[in-house]
Design a protein around this motif. Structure first.
Motif, PDB file in Angstrom:
ATOM      1  N   THR A 284       0.856  -0.664   9.625  1.00 42.92           N
ATOM      2  CA  THR A 284      -0.399  -0.330  10.309  1.00 42.92           C
ATOM      3  C   THR A 284      -0.632   1.172  10.434  1.00 42.92           C
ATOM      4  N   GLU A 285       0.232   1.971   9.804  1.00 43.11           N
ATOM      5  CA  GLU A 285       0.152   3.429   9.922  1.00 43.11           C
ATOM      6  C   GLU A 285      -0.664   4.012   8.762  1.00 43.11           C
ATOM      7  N   ALA A 286      -1.986   3.819   8.814  1.00 40.65           N
ATOM      8  CA  ALA A 286      -2.843   4.229   7.696  1.00 40.65           C
ATOM      9  C   ALA A 286      -2.778   5.731   7.421  1.00 40.65           C
ATOM     10  N   GLU A 287      -2.876   6.546   8.459  1.00 46.71           N
ATOM     11  CA  GLU A 287      -2.844   8.003   8.268  1.00 46.71           C
ATOM     12  C   GLU A 287      -1.494   8.468   7.744  1.00 46.71           C
ATOM     13  N   LEU A 288      -0.431   7.875   8.257  1.00 49.41           N
ATOM     14  CA  LEU A 288       0.904   8.264   7.822  1.00 49.41           C
ATOM     15  C   LEU A 288       1.137   7.866   6.362  1.00 49.41           C
ATOM     16  N   LYS A 289       0.577   6.734   5.967  1.00 51.73           N
ATOM     17  CA  LYS A 289       0.697   6.305   4.571  1.00 51.73           C
ATOM     18  C   LYS A 289       0.074   7.341   3.637  1.00 51.73           C
ATOM     19  N   GLU A 290      -1.034   7.949   4.070  1.00 47.85           N
ATOM     20  CA  GLU A 290      -1.667   8.995   3.265  1.00 47.85           C
ATOM     21  C   GLU A 290      -0.746  10.206   3.143  1.00 47.85           C
ATOM     22  N   GLU A 291      -0.046  10.540   4.226  1.00 48.31           N
ATOM     23  CA  GLU A 291       0.900  11.656   4.191  1.00 48.31           C
ATOM     24  C   GLU A 291       2.067  11.349   3.251  1.00 48.31           C
ATOM     25  N   ILE A 292       2.505  10.107   3.261  1.00 45.83           N
ATOM     26  CA  ILE A 292       3.628   9.712   2.424  1.00 45.83           C
ATOM     27  C   ILE A 292       3.289   9.858   0.940  1.00 45.83           C
ATOM     28  N   GLU A 293       2.014   9.714   0.605  1.00 49.48           N
ATOM     29  CA  GLU A 293       1.595   9.880  -0.788  1.00 49.48           C
ATOM     30  C   GLU A 293       1.924  11.283  -1.303  1.00 49.48           C
ATOM     31  N   ASN A 294       2.106  12.243  -0.390  1.00 49.97           N
ATOM     32  CA  ASN A 294       2.427  13.619  -0.778  1.00 49.97           C
ATOM     33  C   ASN A 294       3.929  13.860  -0.935  1.00 49.97           C
TER      34      ASN A 294
ATOM     35  N   ASP B 293       0.801  -1.228   0.000  1.00 53.30           N
ATOM     36  CA  ASP B 293       0.000   0.000   0.000  1.00 53.30           C
ATOM     37  C   ASP B 293       0.835   1.281   0.000  1.00 53.30           C
ATOM     38  N   ILE B 294       2.092   1.191  -0.381  1.00 53.46           N
ATOM     39  CA  ILE B 294       2.937   2.370  -0.553  1.00 53.46           C
ATOM     40  C   ILE B 294       3.256   2.521  -2.039  1.00 53.46           C
ATOM     41  N   SER B 295       2.961   3.691  -2.614  1.00 55.02           N
ATOM     42  CA  SER B 295       3.266   3.945  -4.020  1.00 55.02           C
ATOM     43  C   SER B 295       4.746   4.297  -4.167  1.00 55.02           C
ATOM     44  N   ILE B 296       5.426   3.591  -5.044  1.00 51.67           N
ATOM     45  CA  ILE B 296       6.857   3.768  -5.242  1.00 51.67           C
ATOM     46  C   ILE B 296       7.122   4.133  -6.696  1.00 51.67           C
ATOM     47  N   ASP B 297       8.042   5.088  -6.902  1.00 53.25           N
ATOM     48  CA  ASP B 297       8.407   5.501  -8.254  1.00 53.25           C
ATOM     49  C   ASP B 297       9.477   4.566  -8.803  1.00 53.25           C
ATOM     50  N   ASN B 298       9.149   3.862  -9.866  1.00 55.86           N
ATOM     51  CA  ASN B 298      10.087   2.928 -10.477  1.00 55.86           C
ATOM     52  C   ASN B 298      10.910   3.664 -11.538  1.00 55.86           C
TER      53      ASN B 298
ATOM     54  N   SER C 296      18.384  12.310   6.394  1.00 55.82           N
ATOM     55  CA  SER C 296      17.816  11.657   7.562  1.00 55.82           C
ATOM     56  C   SER C 296      18.076  10.162   7.528  1.00 55.82           C
ATOM     57  N   ALA C 297      18.788   9.666   8.536  1.00 55.90           N
ATOM     58  CA  ALA C 297      19.046   8.235   8.669  1.00 55.90           C
ATOM     59  C   ALA C 297      18.297   7.715   9.894  1.00 55.90           C
ATOM     60  N   LEU C 298      16.994   7.964   9.911  1.00 55.05           N
ATOM     61  CA  LEU C 298      16.152   7.594  11.050  1.00 55.05           C
ATOM     62  C   LEU C 298      15.281   6.392  10.702  1.00 55.05           C
ATOM     63  N   SER C 299      14.864   5.670  11.705  1.00 53.18           N
ATOM     64  CA  SER C 299      14.003   4.518  11.482  1.00 53.18           C
ATOM     65  C   SER C 299      12.557   4.979  11.259  1.00 53.18           C
ATOM     66  N   SER C 300      11.754   4.086  10.714  1.00 50.48           N
ATOM     67  CA  SER C 300      10.331   4.359  10.495  1.00 50.48           C
ATOM     68  C   SER C 300       9.531   3.894  11.711  1.00 50.48           C
ATOM     69  N   PRO C 301       8.446   4.584  12.060  1.00 51.38           N
ATOM     70  CA  PRO C 301       7.832   5.717  11.356  1.00 51.38           C
ATOM     71  C   PRO C 301       8.342   7.100  11.803  1.00 51.38           C
ATOM     72  N   LEU C 302       9.364   7.129  12.659  1.00 54.97           N
ATOM     73  CA  LEU C 302       9.895   8.410  13.142  1.00 54.97           C
ATOM     74  C   LEU C 302      10.282   9.326  11.983  1.00 54.97           C
ATOM     75  N   GLN C 303      11.007   8.786  11.023  1.00 56.74           N
ATOM     76  CA  GLN C 303      11.490   9.601   9.903  1.00 56.74           C
ATOM     77  C   GLN C 303      10.340  10.239   9.137  1.00 56.74           C
ATOM     78  N   GLU C 304       9.334   9.438   8.809  1.00 58.32           N
ATOM     79  CA  GLU C 304       8.207   9.937   8.016  1.00 58.32           C
ATOM     80  C   GLU C 304       7.329  10.895   8.811  1.00 58.32           C
ATOM     81  N   GLU C 305       7.157  10.617  10.097  1.00 63.02           N
ATOM     82  CA  GLU C 305       6.363  11.508  10.947  1.00 63.02           C
ATOM     83  C   GLU C 305       7.029  12.872  11.068  1.00 63.02           C
ATOM     84  N   LEU C 306       8.344  12.874  11.215  1.00 59.95           N
ATOM     85  CA  LEU C 306       9.086  14.115  11.426  1.00 59.95           C
ATOM     86  C   LEU C 306       8.947  15.066  10.243  1.00 59.95           C
TER      87      LEU C 306
END
Length: 245
Positions: A57-67, A17-22, A169-179
């Motif tokens: 399990t981070e549904a809301e964060l996944k939506e943010e990642i789409e941006n 459920d994560i969109s990735i640019d190939n 940023s060399a941080l683990s998830s979901p800290l990196q994406e939340e930040l």
């Protein structure tokens, strides 16, 4: 730079459920160079097996990642999970070709870089890596970031005060994406590059560290992919059955 929306969308793949640019390394680098000319911070994320698992399990964060502006696979196993068979893409992903190209660009242009790590040991290893391979880079600051003791305001003020070109940023998830999701609009930088714990050799020993740990992580990841595909197939079967009832 890819400007045609249909061309960009055709290069999208979905993994857990994560969109990735190939993209090829050259295409990704063209995008990154354009971001470095923008006044707004652009977000590039190199997703790893570990980050995809942690974000499950981070549904809301996944939506943010789409941006995020550019999301690239950090491991060829991720591309294989999406049934990508192009040898060039697989080889470039495994060799981290885009990352090396981008870091060489930062060094050659003497760009100002701010490093984010989770421990002093990781910071020393990361700084040493730049000293050895990318000496022209101006490391203007480094911060240790903790999920338990977040101090976002102080961190952003420190970054903004250094007129930074790139935050690495060399941080683990979901800290990196939340930040970055929370602070993107108030950060003064050209590019945020999320490397994750496996970006540059700074990973601590643990389940993801070492060849044995990586092997087991890949096996867990493959099982998650198989589970996801079965669930998707079951959903389609239910919809098909309801349609013809």
């Amino acid at each position: 730079m890819l400007t045609n929306m249909s061309e960009i969308m055709s290069k999208k793949i979905s993994v857990l459920d994560i969109s990735i640019d190939n993209f090829t390394a050259k295409e990704a680098m063209q995008e990154a160079l354009a971001y470095m000319e923008s006044d707004l911070v652009s977000v590039i994320e190199l997703v790893t097996i570990e980050s995809l698992m942690e974000l499950g399990t981070e549904a809301e964060l996944k939506e943010e990642i789409e941006n995020f502006d550019l999301i690239l696979a950090g491991n060829k196993t991720i591309l294989e999970a999406a049934e990508i068979t192009d040898h060039k893409c697989l080889r470039e992903t495994e060799d981290k070709t885009f990352l090396k190209m981008f870091l060489r660009y930062l060094a050659r242009k003497h760009k100002r870089v701010y490093l984010l790590v989770e421990s002093e040991e990781e910071g020393q290893k990361m700084f040493g890596h730049f000293e050895e391979y990318y000496r022209g880079t101006q490391i203007v600051g480094m911060a240790k970031v903790s999920a338990k003791n977040r101090a976002d305001d102080m961190l952003i003020n420190a970054i903004n005060g250094e007129e930074v070109d790139c935050v690495l940023s060399a941080l683990s998830s979901p800290l990196q994406e939340e930040l970055i999701s929370k602070n993107r609009n108030v950060m003064n930088a050209r590019v945020w590059l999320g490397l994750g714990k496996d970006g540059i050799p700074v990973s601590a020993k643990g389940i993801g560290g070492g060849r044995i740990g990586q092997f087991f992580m890949k096996q867990i990841f493959k099982k998650e992919i198989e589970k996801s595909k079965k669930e998707e197939t079951n959903k389609k079967t239910v919809v098909f059955s309801l349609f013809f009832c």
